[in-house]
Each structure stands twice: as C-alpha cells, then as structure tokens.
Write a protein that holds these residues in place. Sequence first.
Motif, short mmCIF file in Angstrom:
data_model
loop_
_atom_site.label_atom_id
_atom_site.label_comp_id
_atom_site.label_asym_id
_atom_site.label_seq_id
_atom_site.Cartn_x
_atom_site.Cartn_y
_atom_site.Cartn_z
N THR A 49 0.84 -1.19 0.00
CA THR A 49 0.00 0.00 0.00
C THR A 49 0.87 1.24 0.00
O THR A 49 1.96 1.26 0.59
CB THR A 49 -0.93 0.04 1.23
N ALA A 50 0.39 2.25 -0.70
CA ALA A 50 1.07 3.55 -0.72
C ALA A 50 0.08 4.60 -0.20
O ALA A 50 -1.12 4.53 -0.50
CB ALA A 50 1.52 3.91 -2.13
N PRO B 110 -1.53 11.75 -1.01
CA PRO B 110 -1.45 13.03 -0.28
C PRO B 110 -2.63 13.30 0.63
O PRO B 110 -2.49 14.01 1.63
CB PRO B 110 -1.39 14.06 -1.43
N ASP B 111 -3.81 12.74 0.32
CA ASP B 111 -4.97 12.98 1.18
C ASP B 111 -5.09 11.94 2.29
O ASP B 111 -6.08 11.91 3.03
CB ASP B 111 -6.25 13.03 0.36
N GLY B 112 -4.10 11.04 2.38
CA GLY B 112 -4.10 10.06 3.45
C GLY B 112 -4.71 8.72 3.09
O GLY B 112 -4.64 7.78 3.89
N ALA B 113 -5.31 8.60 1.91
CA ALA B 113 -5.93 7.34 1.50
C ALA B 113 -4.86 6.29 1.23
O ALA B 113 -3.76 6.61 0.73
CB ALA B 113 -6.78 7.55 0.26
N LYS B 114 -5.16 5.05 1.57
CA LYS B 114 -4.26 3.95 1.31
C LYS B 114 -4.55 3.38 -0.09
O LYS B 114 -5.64 2.90 -0.35
CB LYS B 114 -4.43 2.85 2.36
N VAL B 115 -3.56 3.44 -0.96
CA VAL B 115 -3.73 3.00 -2.34
C VAL B 115 -3.03 1.64 -2.51
O VAL B 115 -1.83 1.52 -2.28
CB VAL B 115 -3.12 4.02 -3.33
N PRO B 116 -3.79 0.59 -2.90
CA PRO B 116 -3.15 -0.72 -3.09
C PRO B 116 -2.26 -0.74 -4.32
O PRO B 116 -2.61 -0.19 -5.37
CB PRO B 116 -4.35 -1.66 -3.26
N VAL B 117 -1.12 -1.36 -4.18
CA VAL B 117 -0.17 -1.50 -5.29
C VAL B 117 0.18 -2.99 -5.41
O VAL B 117 0.63 -3.61 -4.45
CB VAL B 117 1.12 -0.69 -5.04
N THR B 118 -0.06 -3.55 -6.60
CA THR B 118 0.27 -4.95 -6.86
C THR B 118 1.60 -5.01 -7.60
O THR B 118 1.78 -4.34 -8.61
CB THR B 118 -0.82 -5.62 -7.71
N ILE B 119 2.52 -5.80 -7.09
CA ILE B 119 3.86 -5.92 -7.66
C ILE B 119 4.08 -7.35 -8.13
O ILE B 119 3.87 -8.30 -7.37
CB ILE B 119 4.94 -5.54 -6.63
N MET B 120 4.47 -7.50 -9.37
CA MET B 120 4.77 -8.83 -9.91
C MET B 120 6.16 -8.80 -10.54
O MET B 120 6.51 -7.86 -11.25
CB MET B 120 3.74 -9.22 -10.97
#
Length: 424
Positions: free
Chosen positions: A374-375, A378-388
């Motif tokens: 997760t990243a 700027p507004d504090g929301a957790k953004v999921p990031v998938t890494i392959m």
Amino acid sequence: ARLQQDESGVPSLDGPYAYFRRYEEGNEHPLFCRISREDFEGVWSQDSPLPPSQELLLDANALAANLTFFNLGASDHSPDHKLFAYATDKKGSEYYTIEILDLKDKTLLSDSLVNCSGSFAWSSDSQNIFYTMLDESHREKWVYRHKLGTKQEEDVLIYEEADDGFFVGVDVTDSQRFITIESSDHGTSEVRLVPADAPETPPILVQAREEGVQYDVQDYGESLLILTNKDGAVDFKVMTAPISSPGAEHWQELIAHRPGVLLKSLSTLKGYLVRSERVNALPRIVVATCDTTEQGTVTLGAEDVISFEEQAFSLNLRRGYEFNSPSLRFVYSSPTTPESCFDYDLSTQKRTLRKVQKVPSGHEPSDYVCLRKTATSPDGAKVPVTIMYKKGTPLDGSAPLLLYGYGSYGMSMPAGFSTTRLSL
C-alpha cells in the motif's frame, strides 16, 4: 504465441441444453453452440472432444465475411430454445441491427430491428423482445417492445428517457421473473419492472430517482432485494420491499452498511443470496442461505466466503441461466495464475475446477512472485499496489519497472492474469 486461438468457453446449463461459445484457429469471431445437458453433465471436460450433440447455432465469422467492419453486440437464445437473437454493427456506426434466427432450419425471421444499442431482453413466452433505441446523439433514449412477426414501426414504446444526461438499458432479473428498465447517469439511478410473463403490462416504477442515490434490484419470492447507497451508505447496503409496494417508504434493512466493505452486486439463486464484495481492495464472494417467512419477509442464514490466499487476485461471478441451479460459477485469476473457472456446489461448498486458461508458449506460476503493498496518497488514503516480478529479479532499484494505474468513476483495476504482461 501467448494466446490460445482455438478457445472454448465452459457450457452454461439451461433446460435441455448447455450453451457456450468457442473460437477456431485463424478466425476472429466466435461460434455460438450448444450441447445436450446430458453430455455436459456426463462427458464434457476442457480437453475432451466436443460430443456428437454439439449444435452450431451461429457462426459470426460467416456474418463478417467480405465486410470491412463487423462488430457483434448482445446475443441470446429464446426461453423456449427455438430462436437465437443477435445484434450486429456492420458499418462502425455503433448503431446495431437485431436479427432473429430460427434454430430449426437456421433461417432468419422477417423481424429486423434497426438503430438499436445492441442489447435486448426476451419475454418469457419467447414472442417479445425488449430493446433500446439510440437518438441522434447516440444516447440510449427509448425502450421498445417488439412482438415477433410484426413490423418495427408497430413496436410499442415502453419508456422514454427525458433527461439528456441519463442512459437507459434493459435486462432481466436472475429469477427471470422481471425485465428491468434502468435509467442512470454516473451517480443516480432509477429502475422500472415489467413482468416477463406479462410483457404488455405497463412498467412499474420501483423508486423515483433522487440525485446521488443509486440502486439496483433483484427479486426473491414476493420481495425485492435492493442494493443501494441511500442515506449515506457509501459502500452500499441491502434493503427489501414488497413487490406490490416497492417505494422507498417501504424499504426495510436486510444487510446494513459496513464502512470498508464495498458491496458491488447481488445475485439470487433458489435458496441463496450471493454478494460480490471488496474488502481491503480484494474481491470476495459471499454465499448466504436465503428464505422467506410466512409473511413473505426475506431472511438470511449461514454464510460461506469464497476467497483465495494469494496477496492479490481477481474474482468474478459468471451469471447463469437457471434460478434453480444447485451451483454457481466463478472465475479466479491473479497476476501469476491463469484464469481458472470453477463451479461451486451450493449445498456442499465444494469447488470443481472446470477450465484453466492455456498459454501456448508455456507458463509456470511458481517462476513469479506477486506481492500486495500500500502507498499513502497526499490525502491520506491507502492506495493498493500490486507488484509482480520473476524470481531472481534484483530488488535494488537496477531492474526496469512498468508502472500502470487507473481510478475513476468508482472503477478499479482487478489484479488478474495477463498473457501480454509475460512478454515484459
């Protein structure tokens, strides 16, 4: 080669038949087919030859022959299994023509519906088709009912959308009891119902539109199941109402709003309510037993959650034809795992793998690693990031990286399998 050219879908049961589409090597468009129910339940498998009962309903490649442009819209067999309707655009105008094939002798009926959007719904008697027509701005504005054997000019106008910001579409509920007419923009919706076994009945308004309020409808027994964001339910909740009095003043809560649990859709089968949800940016399917009281109130019982152990994956229901089906179908994949189609037994909760996507060039899932991070935005929301990445790839910043993302209109990117991604 990453793509399997001679591809076939898993047949879907409906009465005496199981319907599916398949592709032949070297051809661009699908072939629509059916086999007997007995053959699907007894001998069908992904790698077995098609049984003798296979019947070719329509070859879209033949329709596209010698044309500079061809696109196939919706297609569906009639409830009595005697007809097959399909929509085509042969000019690239995105105005479709709906035609109807007699499956007994494979000849076209005289019915031809022009300037359509490409989607439609059958009435229960197989004698009427509900469809939408486009205006000069290419907006789905009108819903018509066509009775087979009559001219399109005689079709009955069922609904006209007065707001230029809204689009209208037709569908059927999972029970196939009602034809739905939905008007919507990106934030507001409104639904009308027509009994599929009484197609001449004027449409019944469920609830008048209210700006910012979205709702979708299924039926169960004598009740409606309403998926809605009304009253600030950002992640949606489920309400019920009598079919005889469906307005919001009669809505009763069945599943409360749960912040952080996005309720995406509802499906119904006899004895079960199925929810597609997203939690922590991962999909899941929840199967709950469903019943009605003597007063007609819908009640829910035990639940089973269909999910998987990988850190990131895609999971989707596949809609079937039969409300009384003892099973439901879903498709699973992940960045490392090819698309896999399962049938789920509703009574035993057993999963049966029906098909796995083939990669002609070869693919070994264990050669790759898939992680979910997760990243913080700027507004504090957790953004999921998938890494392959492939095992052995240096993680010191020296390896090249392709970064891709999208998020708008409430849409997200499922972490599914991609053959083209393997080439990287």
